[in-house]
Design a protein around this motif. Structure first.
Motif, PDB file in Angstrom:
ATOM      1  N   PRO A  30       0.820  -1.219   0.000  1.00 58.08           N
ATOM      2  CA  PRO A  30       0.000   0.000   0.000  1.00 58.08           C
ATOM      3  C   PRO A  30       0.857   1.273   0.000  1.00 58.08           C
ATOM      4  O   PRO A  30       1.955   1.300   0.560  1.00 58.08           O
ATOM      5  N   PHE A  31       0.333   2.302  -0.631  1.00 59.63           N
ATOM      6  CA  PHE A  31       0.988   3.605  -0.607  1.00 59.63           C
ATOM      7  C   PHE A  31      -0.091   4.684  -0.735  1.00 59.63           C
ATOM      8  O   PHE A  31      -1.268   4.389  -1.003  1.00 59.63           O
ATOM      9  N   CYS A  32       0.313   5.914  -0.535  1.00 54.82           N
ATOM     10  CA  CYS A  32      -0.633   7.027  -0.680  1.00 54.82           C
ATOM     11  C   CYS A  32      -0.071   8.059  -1.642  1.00 54.82           C
ATOM     12  O   CYS A  32       1.137   8.108  -1.905  1.00 54.82           O
ATOM     13  N   PRO A  78       3.315   7.921   6.336  1.00 55.57           N
ATOM     14  CA  PRO A  78       4.420   7.851   5.384  1.00 55.57           C
ATOM     15  C   PRO A  78       4.283   8.896   4.289  1.00 55.57           C
ATOM     16  O   PRO A  78       3.185   9.393   4.025  1.00 55.57           O
ATOM     17  N   ARG A  79       5.387   9.198   3.653  1.00 52.63           N
ATOM     18  CA  ARG A  79       5.363  10.232   2.624  1.00 52.63           C
ATOM     19  C   ARG A  79       4.521   9.789   1.426  1.00 52.63           C
ATOM     20  O   ARG A  79       4.579   8.630   1.011  1.00 52.63           O
ATOM     21  N   PRO A  80       3.770  10.717   0.844  1.00 46.65           N
ATOM     22  CA  PRO A  80       3.067  10.401  -0.409  1.00 46.65           C
ATOM     23  C   PRO A  80       4.070  10.068  -1.507  1.00 46.65           C
ATOM     24  O   PRO A  80       5.159  10.630  -1.569  1.00 46.65           O
ATOM     25  N   TRP A 152       4.077   4.667 -14.310  1.00 46.46           N
ATOM     26  CA  TRP A 152       3.854   3.619 -13.330  1.00 46.46           C
ATOM     27  C   TRP A 152       4.357   4.087 -11.976  1.00 46.46           C
ATOM     28  O   TRP A 152       5.393   4.744 -11.886  1.00 46.46           O
ATOM     29  N   VAL A 153       3.647   3.710 -10.925  1.00 47.91           N
ATOM     30  CA  VAL A 153       4.128   3.964  -9.569  1.00 47.91           C
ATOM     31  C   VAL A 153       3.607   2.847  -8.666  1.00 47.91           C
ATOM     32  O   VAL A 153       2.410   2.604  -8.599  1.00 47.91           O
ATOM     33  N   GLY A 154       4.527   2.117  -8.051  1.00 48.92           N
ATOM     34  CA  GLY A 154       4.147   1.082  -7.105  1.00 48.92           C
ATOM     35  C   GLY A 154       3.230   0.011  -7.647  1.00 48.92           C
ATOM     36  O   GLY A 154       2.390  -0.521  -6.921  1.00 48.92           O
ATOM     37  N   VAL A 281      -5.209  10.038  -1.080  1.00 49.23           N
ATOM     38  CA  VAL A 281      -5.607   8.809  -1.762  1.00 49.23           C
ATOM     39  C   VAL A 281      -4.709   7.674  -1.275  1.00 49.23           C
ATOM     40  O   VAL A 281      -3.484   7.762  -1.381  1.00 49.23           O
ATOM     41  N   VAL A 282      -5.327   6.634  -0.738  1.00 50.70           N
ATOM     42  CA  VAL A 282      -4.594   5.456  -0.280  1.00 50.70           C
ATOM     43  C   VAL A 282      -4.881   4.309  -1.240  1.00 50.70           C
ATOM     44  O   VAL A 282      -6.049   3.995  -1.512  1.00 50.70           O
TER      45      VAL A 282
END
Length: 313
Positions: A30-32, A78-80, A152-154, A281-282
């Motif tokens: 997961p990331f934001c 955590p950092r976006p 693309w990201v993550g 946004v998560v």
């Protein structure tokens, strides 16, 4: 442009050391990220004075709000992974007074963004003109980067679109066709069985597909019904999870047939009852969860606790 563009080149060529697009195609958890819209330097005074066409000679308020937004984003943990600004970066139309000063001061405010948080810019109608031309598109691209691209990201595939070409491309039909051809290629690749399968597909544009309902009447703040339905059908076929937009200066949107249409209010001038804010946004393996936060809340307390918990999985 024909190929994906590295997100890490969007903000004055800042990069994440050691990360490549190939690495970003892999899901790592997961990331934001932050969605912002409509800093629109110059609109607040012009709106108060009822001179939105000829006004815009002062923008200190919007600079202060943008600076507050940057500071709030910088302290998130955590950092976006990135912050996307969904159009109307400034109020002054191309080739009008105050344009150069507004762009200069917005860039200065955004330079305070932590270098580990890339900025992604989306073109709006005030950035390109209500009827964009090859010249205004060239001016925008020179100042802010390409008007449409993918990254693309993550493990998530993102498409940034020029919605003004959907709204009125009468002065640049060839540029509209170029984006249409590129978009079809991108959607086909994203849903292809021979390409790396993204965990989610997200779209960013300025003008919303709709405000409340897919079959609502046309108005200034949405895309025309024929265009809207065409895009909705294509996005659904490709498996797009969410479309993020601004333009309305109010929060709106809806979810129909599994496609989330997200309309976020502004950093700058508010036209409704919302407050100056940003959307957190998560992204998890199964969902894209988002919530609008006021700048005051984000500055004082950060993102809501339940969103932080999603990131701890």
């Amino acid at each position: 442009m024909a190929e994906s563009e590295d997100i890490f080149l969007r903000a004055e060529h800042r990069t994440f050391s050691g990360l490549t697009e190939d690495a970003e195609r892999e899901w790592t958890g997961p990331f934001c990220f932050i969605q912002a819209a409509d800093p629109q330097l110059g609109l607040m005074k012009a709106w108060r004075e009822g001179d939105c066409d000829g006004g815009g000679d002062e923008w200190a308020e919007e600079v202060e709000l943008t600076t507050q937004a940057v500071e709030a984003v910088n302290q998130l943990r955590p950092r976006p992974r990135f912050m996307v600004l969904c159009g109307d970066l400034v109020h002054a139309m191309p080739d009008t007074p105050f344009r150069e000063g507004q762009e200069r001061d917005l860039k200065a405010a955004l330079k305070g963004t932590d270098p580990s948080i890339p900025l992604v810019f989306v073109s709006g109608n005030h950035d390109l003109g209500n009827t964009p031309t090859p010249r205004t598109l060239e001016q925008y691209c020179s100042a802010w980067g390409n008007d449409y691209f993918s990254f693309w990201v993550g493990g998530v595939f993102c498409l940034v679109l020029n919605s003004q070409l959907f709204y009125d491309a009468s002065a640049c039909p060839q540029l509209k066709e170029a984006q249409e051809t590129w978009l079809e290629e991108q959607l086909s690749r994203a849903s292809s069985s021979t390409e790396p399968k993204p965990k989610h597909i997200l779209v960013f544009q300025h003008i919303p597909l709709y405000l409340k309902s897919p079959d609502e009447e046309d108005n200034y703040f949405n895309l025309q019904r024929e265009v809207r339905q065409n895009l909705l059908d294509r996005f659904k076929r490709a498996g797009v999870k969410a479309v993020f937009s601004g333009h309305y200066h109010r929060n709106a949107g809806g979810c129909h047939d599994g496609l989330d249409v997200v309309v976020s209010s502004a950093i700058g001038c508010q036209l409704g009852e919302d407050t100056h804010g940003l959307r957190v946004v998560v992204v998890t393996a199964d969902a894209v969860v988002h919530r609008y936060h006021s700048l005051e809340q984000l500055s004082a307390r950060g993102m809501d606790q339940d969103l932080r918990e999603l990131l701890q999985v």
